[in-house]
Design a protein around this motif. Structure first.
Motif, short mmCIF file in Angstrom:
data_model
loop_
_atom_site.label_atom_id
_atom_site.label_comp_id
_atom_site.label_asym_id
_atom_site.label_seq_id
_atom_site.Cartn_x
_atom_site.Cartn_y
_atom_site.Cartn_z
N ALA A 158 -7.52 -0.63 -9.52
CA ALA A 158 -8.89 -0.53 -9.03
C ALA A 158 -8.85 -0.17 -7.55
O ALA A 158 -7.86 -0.43 -6.86
CB ALA A 158 -9.61 -1.87 -9.21
N GLU A 159 -9.92 0.47 -7.08
CA GLU A 159 -10.04 0.79 -5.65
C GLU A 159 -11.38 0.30 -5.13
O GLU A 159 -12.39 0.34 -5.83
CB GLU A 159 -9.93 2.30 -5.42
CG GLU A 159 -8.52 2.83 -5.56
CD GLU A 159 -8.38 4.29 -5.16
OE1 GLU A 159 -7.24 4.74 -5.03
OE2 GLU A 159 -9.42 4.99 -5.00
N GLN A 160 -11.35 -0.13 -3.87
CA GLN A 160 -12.58 -0.56 -3.18
C GLN A 160 -12.85 0.42 -2.04
O GLN A 160 -11.97 0.70 -1.23
CB GLN A 160 -12.37 -1.98 -2.65
CG GLN A 160 -13.59 -2.57 -1.98
CD GLN A 160 -13.46 -4.08 -1.78
OE1 GLN A 160 -12.44 -4.69 -2.17
NE2 GLN A 160 -14.46 -4.70 -1.19
N TRP A 161 -14.07 0.95 -2.01
CA TRP A 161 -14.47 1.93 -0.99
C TRP A 161 -15.66 1.40 -0.22
O TRP A 161 -16.65 0.97 -0.81
CB TRP A 161 -14.83 3.27 -1.65
CG TRP A 161 -13.65 4.03 -2.19
CD1 TRP A 161 -12.80 3.64 -3.19
CD2 TRP A 161 -13.17 5.29 -1.72
NE1 TRP A 161 -11.84 4.60 -3.38
CE2 TRP A 161 -12.04 5.61 -2.50
CE3 TRP A 161 -13.60 6.19 -0.73
CZ2 TRP A 161 -11.33 6.80 -2.31
CZ3 TRP A 161 -12.89 7.37 -0.55
CH2 TRP A 161 -11.76 7.66 -1.34
N VAL A 221 -24.82 9.30 2.26
CA VAL A 221 -23.83 8.23 2.19
C VAL A 221 -22.44 8.83 2.04
O VAL A 221 -22.23 9.76 1.26
CB VAL A 221 -24.13 7.29 0.98
CG1 VAL A 221 -23.05 6.24 0.82
CG2 VAL A 221 -25.49 6.62 1.16
N ASP A 222 -21.51 8.33 2.81
CA ASP A 222 -20.11 8.71 2.67
C ASP A 222 -19.31 7.43 2.42
O ASP A 222 -19.86 6.33 2.47
CB ASP A 222 -19.63 9.46 3.91
CG ASP A 222 -18.49 10.42 3.58
OD1 ASP A 222 -17.86 10.26 2.51
OD2 ASP A 222 -18.22 11.33 4.39
N ALA A 223 -18.02 7.60 2.14
CA ALA A 223 -17.22 6.43 1.77
C ALA A 223 -15.78 6.58 2.25
O ALA A 223 -15.28 7.70 2.42
CB ALA A 223 -17.23 6.27 0.25
N ARG A 224 -15.16 5.43 2.50
CA ARG A 224 -13.73 5.41 2.85
C ARG A 224 -13.04 4.31 2.05
O ARG A 224 -13.59 3.24 1.84
CB ARG A 224 -13.54 5.19 4.35
CG ARG A 224 -13.93 3.83 4.86
CD ARG A 224 -13.46 3.62 6.31
NE ARG A 224 -14.29 4.33 7.27
CZ ARG A 224 -15.38 3.82 7.86
NH1 ARG A 224 -15.76 2.59 7.59
NH2 ARG A 224 -16.07 4.53 8.72
N ARG A 225 -11.81 4.63 1.63
CA ARG A 225 -11.07 3.64 0.83
C ARG A 225 -10.56 2.51 1.71
O ARG A 225 -10.00 2.76 2.78
CB ARG A 225 -9.90 4.31 0.12
CG ARG A 225 -9.12 3.35 -0.77
CD ARG A 225 -8.14 4.07 -1.68
NE ARG A 225 -7.39 5.07 -0.95
CZ ARG A 225 -6.86 6.16 -1.51
NH1 ARG A 225 -6.97 6.37 -2.80
NH2 ARG A 225 -6.20 7.03 -0.77
N VAL A 226 -10.76 1.26 1.24
CA VAL A 226 -10.32 0.12 2.03
C VAL A 226 -9.35 -0.80 1.27
O VAL A 226 -8.79 -1.72 1.86
CB VAL A 226 -11.53 -0.71 2.52
CG1 VAL A 226 -12.36 0.07 3.53
CG2 VAL A 226 -12.40 -1.18 1.36
N ARG A 227 -9.14 -0.53 -0.02
CA ARG A 227 -8.31 -1.46 -0.79
C ARG A 227 -7.92 -0.83 -2.13
O ARG A 227 -8.71 -0.09 -2.72
CB ARG A 227 -9.11 -2.73 -1.06
CG ARG A 227 -8.38 -3.82 -1.82
CD ARG A 227 -9.38 -4.93 -2.14
NE ARG A 227 -8.80 -6.11 -2.73
CZ ARG A 227 -9.51 -7.13 -3.21
NH1 ARG A 227 -10.84 -7.10 -3.17
NH2 ARG A 227 -8.92 -8.18 -3.74
N ARG A 228 -6.71 -1.17 -2.55
CA ARG A 228 -6.27 -0.82 -3.89
C ARG A 228 -5.73 -2.09 -4.55
O ARG A 228 -5.02 -2.87 -3.90
CB ARG A 228 -5.18 0.26 -3.83
CG ARG A 228 -4.69 0.72 -5.20
CD ARG A 228 -3.60 1.77 -5.04
NE ARG A 228 -2.87 1.97 -6.28
CZ ARG A 228 -3.11 2.95 -7.15
NH1 ARG A 228 -4.05 3.82 -6.91
NH2 ARG A 228 -2.40 3.07 -8.26
N ILE A 229 -6.10 -2.33 -5.81
CA ILE A 229 -5.62 -3.50 -6.54
C ILE A 229 -4.81 -2.99 -7.74
O ILE A 229 -5.32 -2.24 -8.56
CB ILE A 229 -6.80 -4.36 -7.06
CG1 ILE A 229 -7.74 -4.76 -5.91
CG2 ILE A 229 -6.28 -5.60 -7.77
CD1 ILE A 229 -9.04 -5.41 -6.38
#
Ligand code: CA
Ligand code: CA
Ligand code: CA
Ligand code: CA
Length: 350
Positions: free
Chosen positions: A161-164, A174-182
């Motif tokens: 999973a990824e958290q953006w 709206v734009d997004a940046r990746r902050v976490r990978r599980i």
């Protein structure tokens, strides 16, 4: 049937107290045939509960918006959106807007839409296709009570999973940046975040439900909520997950147990104690089978649903293509002696 078979049969049925509840409203069918409808979300209108909407994905081609009477208000043909989720009060262009986010499985991208409070209709605010680093499948949103930041969580066919983080791009979009990978070992789809308590629940389809911290720095620590088969309460796949917000951090976590057409209820707080299982059966409308996504809220939603609704995708709709079935939340709560309310105001969560 001989005496022993009869006794065995009675023994089996005596232990299974099956709760079956009817739907009172269904949405219009999605435009695409086959396994197309997937995941519903509920948008609570800021002033007039009766003008709240159900937003449902059509994973063969787009996203639909329905009134609380089930009638389609809008259909966006914008790709194979699999799951969808709603959050309130996203800061955009100097104002705050309510948003829907969805996961698109062909481009492995996230989409965000703003909700027009007057019409309930959606318009895209992600002109840049935000491509994730996973073969995205399901998704949910998280608004951190700690930082006020909004996050998109995507799950995947392979597992991880990824958290953006979602943010205003300065030009009204709206734009997004990746902050976490599980890292997760096998297919994950359904997920839901608890904004108040800071939890992220992820369904690993053939394995069970996991509870993670929802903050981007929460790492890989997790607790098992339930298991698919092997003594658990879910018959795989575990599909949709949803939270009913009660007062004081209490309430319920619900899960779709696709393999036996049922829905499982847990406590929201503490160790997510198992509370019961129900099905949506035939009443004036056909029942729900082979369910994918679900949503639940105890927010007032007008005369048909004054104390909220449980929404479930129906894998086989008697009257056409797949659709979503709506059950008044008090029917579910009443069957298990759960707290019906007080009605949750999603805009009061800060
Ligand atoms: Ca399905
Ligand atoms: Ca699935
Ligand atoms: Ca699904
Ligand atoms: Ca059905």
């Amino acid at each position: 049937m001989n005496r022993w078979v009869l006794l065995a049969f009675l023994g089996c049925t005596a232990g299974t107290q099956e709760v079956t509840l009817p739907a009172t409203v269904e949405t219009d069918p999605v435009p695409h045939e086959g396994d197309a409808a997937d995941d519903p979300a509920v948008w609570v209108h800021p002033k007039d509960p009766a003008r709240s909407t159900i937003i449902g994905t059509d994973k063969r081609g787009g996203l639909a918006v329905y009134g609380m009477d089930g009638k389609e208000l809008q259909y966006l043909k914008i790709g194979r959106l699999n799951n969808a989720d709603v959050r309130y009060g996203f800061p955009l262009g100097g104002a705050t807007v309510d948003i829907v986010a969805a996961s698109e499985v062909d481009k492995d991208a996230l989409f965000v839409f703003r909700i027009d409070p007057e019409s309930g209709k959606l318009s895209s605010v992600t002109p840049r296709p935000v491509k994730l680093g996973i073969s995205v499948y399901g998704c949910c949103l998280y608004r951190s009570a700690k930082s006020g930041k909004f996050y998109f969580i995507g799950t995947s066919y392979r597992g991880p999973a990824e958290q953006w983080e979602l943010f205003d791009d300065g030009a009204g979009n709206v734009d997004a940046r990746r902050v976490r990978r599980i890292e997760i070992a096998s297919s994950t789809e359904g997920c839901v975040a608890d904004d108040e308590l800071g939890h992220l629940y992820i369904g690993e389809e053939r394995e069970g439900i996991w509870k993670y911290g929802a903050e981007p720095d929460a790492g890989e620590a997790r607790v098992r909520v339930d298991t698919c088969g092997r003594g658990g309460h879910i018959v795989p796949d575990v599909e949709g997950l949803a939270i009913c917000h009660g007062a004081g951090g209490k309430g319920y976590l619900l899960a779709s147990s696709q393999g036996d057409d049922s829905f499982v209820i847990y406590r929201r707080e503490g160790a997510n104690e198992y509370l019961g299982t129900f099905k949506v059966g035939k009443g004036t409308l056909d029942g729900v089978s082979d369910c994918d996504g679900i949503e639940v809220t105890n927010s007032p939603l007008g005369p048909g649903f004054p104390s909220g609704v449980f929404v479930a995708q129906d894998g086989s709709n008697d009257r056409g293509n797949q659709n979503f079935k709506l059950v008044p939340w008090p029917s579910v709560a009443g069957a298990f002696k759960l707290e019906v309310g007080p009605g949750w105001n999603p805009r009061a969560v800060r």
